[in-house]
Design an enzyme around this catalytic site. Sequence first.
Site, PDB file in Angstrom:
ATOM      1  N   TYR B 352       1.121  -0.851   0.221  1.00  0.00           N
ATOM      2  CA  TYR B 352      -0.184  -0.126   0.367  1.00  0.00           C
ATOM      3  C   TYR B 352       0.656   1.078   0.555  1.00  0.00           C
ATOM      4  O   TYR B 352       0.456   2.248  -0.475  1.00  0.00           O
ATOM      5  CB  TYR B 352      -0.587   0.311   1.318  1.00  0.00           C
ATOM      6  CG  TYR B 352      -2.437  -1.143   1.288  1.00  0.00           C
ATOM      7  CD1 TYR B 352      -3.241  -0.810   0.491  1.00  0.00           C
ATOM      8  CD2 TYR B 352      -2.099  -1.926   2.199  1.00  0.00           C
ATOM      9  CE1 TYR B 352      -4.295  -1.922   0.170  1.00  0.00           C
ATOM     10  CE2 TYR B 352      -3.393  -2.750   1.697  1.00  0.00           C
ATOM     11  CZ  TYR B 352      -4.107  -2.730   1.252  1.00  0.00           C
ATOM     12  OH  TYR B 352      -5.498  -3.440   1.376  1.00  0.00           O
ATOM     13  N   PHE B 355       2.132   1.888  -3.075  1.00  0.00           N
ATOM     14  CA  PHE B 355       1.760   2.265  -4.314  1.00  0.00           C
ATOM     15  C   PHE B 355       0.404   4.132  -4.040  1.00  0.00           C
ATOM     16  O   PHE B 355       0.929   5.014  -4.975  1.00  0.00           O
ATOM     17  CB  PHE B 355       0.402   1.296  -4.296  1.00  0.00           C
ATOM     18  CG  PHE B 355       0.650  -0.028  -5.386  1.00  0.00           C
ATOM     19  CD1 PHE B 355       1.575   0.158  -6.881  1.00  0.00           C
ATOM     20  CD2 PHE B 355       0.393  -0.922  -4.417  1.00  0.00           C
ATOM     21  CE1 PHE B 355       2.103  -0.884  -6.805  1.00  0.00           C
ATOM     22  CE2 PHE B 355       0.923  -2.646  -5.612  1.00  0.00           C
ATOM     23  CZ  PHE B 355       1.906  -2.557  -6.591  1.00  0.00           C
ATOM     24  N   TYR B 362      -3.360  10.026  -8.335  1.00  0.00           N
ATOM     25  CA  TYR B 362      -3.967  10.096  -7.878  1.00  0.00           C
ATOM     26  C   TYR B 362      -4.486  11.533  -8.552  1.00  0.00           C
ATOM     27  O   TYR B 362      -5.906  11.779  -8.176  1.00  0.00           O
ATOM     28  CB  TYR B 362      -4.141  10.225  -6.658  1.00  0.00           C
ATOM     29  CG  TYR B 362      -4.079   8.493  -5.707  1.00  0.00           C
ATOM     30  CD1 TYR B 362      -5.306   7.508  -5.839  1.00  0.00           C
ATOM     31  CD2 TYR B 362      -2.166   8.070  -5.483  1.00  0.00           C
ATOM     32  CE1 TYR B 362      -4.959   6.440  -5.418  1.00  0.00           C
ATOM     33  CE2 TYR B 362      -2.426   7.132  -4.914  1.00  0.00           C
ATOM     34  CZ  TYR B 362      -3.715   6.278  -5.116  1.00  0.00           C
ATOM     35  OH  TYR B 362      -3.332   4.677  -4.703  1.00  0.00           O
ATOM     36  N   GLU B 420     -13.979  -1.961   1.625  1.00  0.00           N
ATOM     37  CA  GLU B 420     -12.709  -2.255   1.306  1.00  0.00           C
ATOM     38  C   GLU B 420     -12.952  -3.930   2.154  1.00  0.00           C
ATOM     39  O   GLU B 420     -13.356  -4.190   3.098  1.00  0.00           O
ATOM     40  CB  GLU B 420     -11.754  -1.470   2.567  1.00  0.00           C
ATOM     41  CG  GLU B 420      -9.992  -2.351   2.372  1.00  0.00           C
ATOM     42  CD  GLU B 420     -10.105  -3.166   0.938  1.00  0.00           C
ATOM     43  OE1 GLU B 420      -9.754  -2.508   0.540  1.00  0.00           O
ATOM     44  OE2 GLU B 420      -9.341  -4.002   0.427  1.00  0.00           O
ATOM     45  N   ASP B 448     -16.365  -7.824   1.155  1.00  0.00           N
ATOM     46  CA  ASP B 448     -16.238  -7.535  -0.250  1.00  0.00           C
ATOM     47  C   ASP B 448     -17.216  -7.234  -1.376  1.00  0.00           C
ATOM     48  O   ASP B 448     -18.263  -7.508  -1.007  1.00  0.00           O
ATOM     49  CB  ASP B 448     -16.433  -9.592   0.058  1.00  0.00           C
ATOM     50  CG  ASP B 448     -15.963  -9.137  -2.018  1.00  0.00           C
ATOM     51  OD1 ASP B 448     -15.707  -8.823  -3.027  1.00  0.00           O
ATOM     52  OD2 ASP B 448     -14.617 -10.565  -2.068  1.00  0.00           O
ATOM     53  N   MET B 449     -17.185  -6.364  -2.150  1.00  0.00           N
ATOM     54  CA  MET B 449     -17.834  -5.295  -2.253  1.00  0.00           C
ATOM     55  C   MET B 449     -18.566  -6.423  -3.586  1.00  0.00           C
ATOM     56  O   MET B 449     -19.962  -6.473  -4.015  1.00  0.00           O
ATOM     57  CB  MET B 449     -17.190  -4.684  -3.747  1.00  0.00           C
ATOM     58  CG  MET B 449     -16.129  -5.537  -5.072  1.00  0.00           C
ATOM     59  SD  MET B 449     -16.122  -4.383  -6.359  1.00  0.00           S
ATOM     60  CE  MET B 449     -14.026  -3.861  -5.076  1.00  0.00           C
ATOM     61  N   GLU B 464      -9.801   1.154  -8.632  1.00  0.00           N
ATOM     62  CA  GLU B 464      -8.970   1.040  -9.201  1.00  0.00           C
ATOM     63  C   GLU B 464      -8.435   0.108  -9.139  1.00  0.00           C
ATOM     64  O   GLU B 464      -7.298  -0.142  -7.712  1.00  0.00           O
ATOM     65  CB  GLU B 464      -8.219   2.029  -8.380  1.00  0.00           C
ATOM     66  CG  GLU B 464      -6.211   2.000  -9.624  1.00  0.00           C
ATOM     67  CD  GLU B 464      -5.343   1.192  -9.321  1.00  0.00           C
ATOM     68  OE1 GLU B 464      -5.517   0.065  -9.844  1.00  0.00           O
ATOM     69  OE2 GLU B 464      -4.971   1.409  -8.425  1.00  0.00           O
ATOM     70  N   GLU B 473      -6.257  -8.086 -13.046  1.00  0.00           N
ATOM     71  CA  GLU B 473      -6.416  -8.423 -11.290  1.00  0.00           C
ATOM     72  C   GLU B 473      -7.666  -8.195 -11.010  1.00  0.00           C
ATOM     73  O   GLU B 473      -8.414  -8.507  -9.907  1.00  0.00           O
ATOM     74  CB  GLU B 473      -5.800  -7.812 -10.404  1.00  0.00           C
ATOM     75  CG  GLU B 473      -4.135  -6.984 -10.534  1.00  0.00           C
ATOM     76  CD  GLU B 473      -3.408  -6.281 -10.217  1.00  0.00           C
ATOM     77  OE1 GLU B 473      -3.888  -5.205  -9.231  1.00  0.00           O
ATOM     78  OE2 GLU B 473      -2.569  -6.623 -10.296  1.00  0.00           O
TER      79      GLU B 473
END
Lengths: 664, 664
Positions: B352, B355, B362, B420, B448-449, B464, B473
């Site tokens: 994290y 990135f 961003y 998240e 989990d979405m 993203e 991914e």
Amino acid sequence: MPLGDNLGDKSDSRYCGVETEFNDDMPHVLSCNVNGGFDFVVAPLGFSKLKMFAFTKFDKTGCLLIHYLDVEKLQAAEHMEPGYRPSLIDKASRDSTVLPFAGSDLVLSPSQWSSHVVGKISSWIDLDSEDDILRVDSEITLKQELAWASHLSLQACLLPTPKGTSCGNYARCVNQILQNLNNMQAVELTDSWELWNSFRVLCEHHSQLSIALDVLSSLPSANSIGRWFGEPVKAAIVHTDTFITNARGYPCLSKRHQNLLSRFFYYSIQIVLSGKPVHKLSGGNSAAGADHSDNYAQQAQRHPLRSYLDYVGYLYQKMEPLPEQERFELGYRDFLQSPLQPLMDNLEAQTYETFEKDSVKYIQYQRAVSKALVDRISDENASTTTVVLMVVGAGRGPLVRASLQAAEETGRKLKVYAVEKNPNAVVTLHSLVKLEGWENVVTIISSDMRCWDAPEKADILVSELLGSFGDNELSPECLDGAERFLKPDGISIPSSYTSFIQPVTTSKLYNDVKLHKDLLHFETAYVVKLHRLARLSPSQSVFTFTHPNYSPNRSNQRYKKLRFEMPNDTGSTIVHGFAGYFDAILYKDVHLGIEPSTATPNMFSWFPIFFPLRSPVYVKAGSPLEFHIWRCCGNTKVWYEWCVTSPTSSPIHNSNGRSYWVGL
Amino acid sequence: MPLGDNLGDKSDSRYCGVETEFNDDMPHVLSCNVNGGFDFVVAPLGFSKLKMFAFTKFDKTGCLLIHYLDVEKLQAAEHMEPGYRPSLIDKASRDSTVLPFAGSDLVLSPSQWSSHVVGKISSWIDLDSEDDILRVDSEITLKQELAWASHLSLQACLLPTPKGTSCGNYARCVNQILQNLNNMQAVELTDSWELWNSFRVLCEHHSQLSIALDVLSSLPSANSIGRWFGEPVKAAIVHTDTFITNARGYPCLSKRHQNLLSRFFYYSIQIVLSGKPVHKLSGGNSAAGADHSDNYAQQAQRHPLRSYLDYVGYLYQKMEPLPEQERFELGYRDFLQSPLQPLMDNLEAQTYETFEKDSVKYIQYQRAVSKALVDRISDENASTTTVVLMVVGAGRGPLVRASLQAAEETGRKLKVYAVEKNPNAVVTLHSLVKLEGWENVVTIISSDMRCWDAPEKADILVSELLGSFGDNELSPECLDGAERFLKPDGISIPSSYTSFIQPVTTSKLYNDVKLHKDLLHFETAYVVKLHRLARLSPSQSVFTFTHPNYSPNRSNQRYKKLRFEMPNDTGSTIVHGFAGYFDAILYKDVHLGIEPSTATPNMFSWFPIFFPLRSPVYVKAGSPLEFHIWRCCGNTKVWYEWCVTSPTSSPIHNSNGRSYWVGL
């Protein structure tokens, strides 16, 4: 009911199949055809919608997936209208799926399904279509039908020929299925070798991907057909309109077709008949009626293709039966053996036993020794002069016997030294000499010929240290040692030997080597009774060794570059490796060998040798094939390296003898 | 003495060598050239006959072998007359052998040999000559010289270019040596890519076989030269007559040559100067004398090639220094990483951290959200309407921050849900919200979405979830789940993304993959900072996903067939695999991506992806390259399969995702 008897043939080519149309009543289809004399049917896999069959399943994220499936029989796949393609099914229930169906798996017993039915995949599918919807429908259909065939444990499925010149997506789907199926062979039907080659390369030469050849009225050239015998052809589909009509109105085949079918039988390729009867043989046909004495009732019950089947059975039965020698060697066909290490290892009694039975070989040796004796000693000196003959590598004595018989035959006097390094063979040799009363003529020497300190020099040196590739069992190195005790004008039998090589297609051997999943086996030369192969070009000579060789610069290292041109009408080919042979000149015109065009008949001591390639080399029609081979010598071993440099370069195989070598 | 400093470059291209003639006095040769400013010499390996050195040895059969070797210095290999070829040495002692020799190995210290001397193999050798004696002599010489070089632990040897168009035997000998040597690189000098390709294939792409390029006055086309940057080029030999003369009489290079040398430096390729000085720069040359303020004595001691070396040093130093970003990524160059499994595995804090530093990314997201907010809510409604924005895959919050900044920038009111699945990231997210005082605006959802039961629907969905290849991914699968809670007229950021692919030559990566000696690694796509490669054709688009996607027949399976045409002046090439990229449209004209021709500058979150080929594919000049790639979806995983079908077919890679897949 098999095609009949043919002495020695126990292969699958005894069984003949028939292609059928879709029919709901599978038991009826099967019984009609089996009663009609066929051994199996090639039948379309029916299609249905299964209704109200639902199952639920949780995926790992906890979401619920429900599949609703409908049961409702549809028309045969063969006759499927676009309306029945998966994408066009009633969208009211979006989750419905079509499943393959053939009445039920219960209509036949499991053994009937697996031994009498070959599945035929819907011929409309086109997995490389530019039309995305047709392509996706085709994928779904192919997978469903093959899954159904797998569920039924069918031994094989017949896939339609790729539609265009491209087959990438078709191959990927089949390849996915091949990776998962272990109990079914997928049979690929095509009339184009190029397309087949592309398909099989994409599927990584999968051993369960085979070919069915369509046999039509007009045949390609003999060379073009010849390529296929190195490929995994499982079946040949002969269409009824390929048959011509004999004087009595019966179906028969042209001479070329007859020969082709004989080769199919020889290579264990099954015949499948296809199409409608085109020869009208009603009861009213006098010739037919008279010939077969069938009454009308029988005639009516006859299978409509019976006369075609009878003719195929007739061709099968009239094949030349296999000679005894071939029948004896059936079990060795295409079976890879590692070459002997005769120097490092001592042969076993069983091995001596086998080789000693090869009477043809010893007759040739006896002829050679006779000629040499007569040349060496004139008739007038025959009774006064004794010839010193040394058999180096005497084994259990067959060459000693052949030499003594030659002496007797020619009336020459002989003193024989039998030199043998294997102490176990020496024991047998002693008892042979005693048994035969040869004590005064034969002296046995238990020693390696390369180190023996001979008490006198020889007139004639007799040896048989040859391998399938001539020098590959180190005859040159052994005889280099033995020539120390040959008189300057002495004779070596053999006086020379030459190896030969030719490129071959042999899917079977390639897959057997690949099975080991290592480099070592791809860099080993094998002794093998070659059977299912295509010889792509005449063999060419490789290395020659001559004995005795007193040259001051002599070396047993060799290098040869060969260029093979395939006949123009062969088309493109794939080369899986090289078949090797030898021919030896024993003495003057007496030779011995296994090179196909000059092979000594009825000799069985040597099978050919096979040098594999790690990756099969594709040779486009008209391109030459360039092959290099080296014989390398180290202090403790001798080995070959080989490679292809044209049309593309292969890696150099067996560098430094890392995988395969013969110990000194 | 290296060429000078160039910020960020620590590669071998700092070192410059010089080609020298044979000279007995190796210490002198070395000191002259090192004092003259060069880092190493490329020197012929001298030749000698060693005398009276004998050794004895018993072979396993008990025979005695004795080698007599003579010591007697001969002329330099470079000047060898046929009289000194091994085969032509005095035959009085038949067993004599010539050994390579360079005075003695003691004339230089081991570290001098290994760090300052590159061996140069006799240029007369011709291992594929039709003349057997020349061929055998050449073999002996090559082996002796390489053995001597190995004994000296030289870092490299320069081999002469194959003489003809055939190189089978040359390659075999080198390959034998390569299999045994571990401490030396054999450098192959050639001006013909075809011959090089054949040679290296014969040697199995051995990682210790490298190339030295001759740089002459006339250069091939840019595309033709470009191929070489994917090959293992270690050195470029620049001949003095390649230099032109500047206004002051000094050597310099043409603009094209200058650019070429810059690329050599960039790719860590060392320069070797060769030849005699052709620019007369006596003390009398006024311009030079004035410029350099050299007095006559200094001038006399200068290395004769010093002005050439100085010019090369000047080019080296004036190279653009690497940008900071590139320097930061030096350690990642051509280093293969397995792609992340972001769904199955939870990212670590370090990941994290890395990135989140990518500010460019961003800023693009903030611009996209800003534009979407302004489009969605007019200025007059800005104060009264609250936009529901959901960040799915919120991680530790950077997209939440970017969204809030966009809201501030545009004066729109926002309600944010931060969804998240990684509970560890959620911990950080909570403390961020508290720290920033976002409690009233941001709701954190630990889920989990794909399964979250949202309490309301979103106006804007920000995510993203992109990999180097866009969808790799599983962004499509995740967003399929998240779109359930997007309003019918809602906006997804990104709104679409497309993958791109292009064929590349990259010996380095091919050899790194091959090192694993298994199928798995050849069927894996890697994330890699590509450096030493040749891009053979412009990239083409592969798969596009658009969000939201309410199509009833939507599927995330994809299939694409691509046809690449190489530019005409490239010549033949070898394809080791395919480099993949993506470009995403975040919102309208705001995009983000790594496709080389449109890449977002200074963004470092994604390196390209690399799809290897199990066997490199040779593409003849003018032939098209046909590539197929599939995105396949199962119940628990998503994977790619890929293959080449033209000019030849490869196996289908990663069938059924057997080697590489991304878990759902």
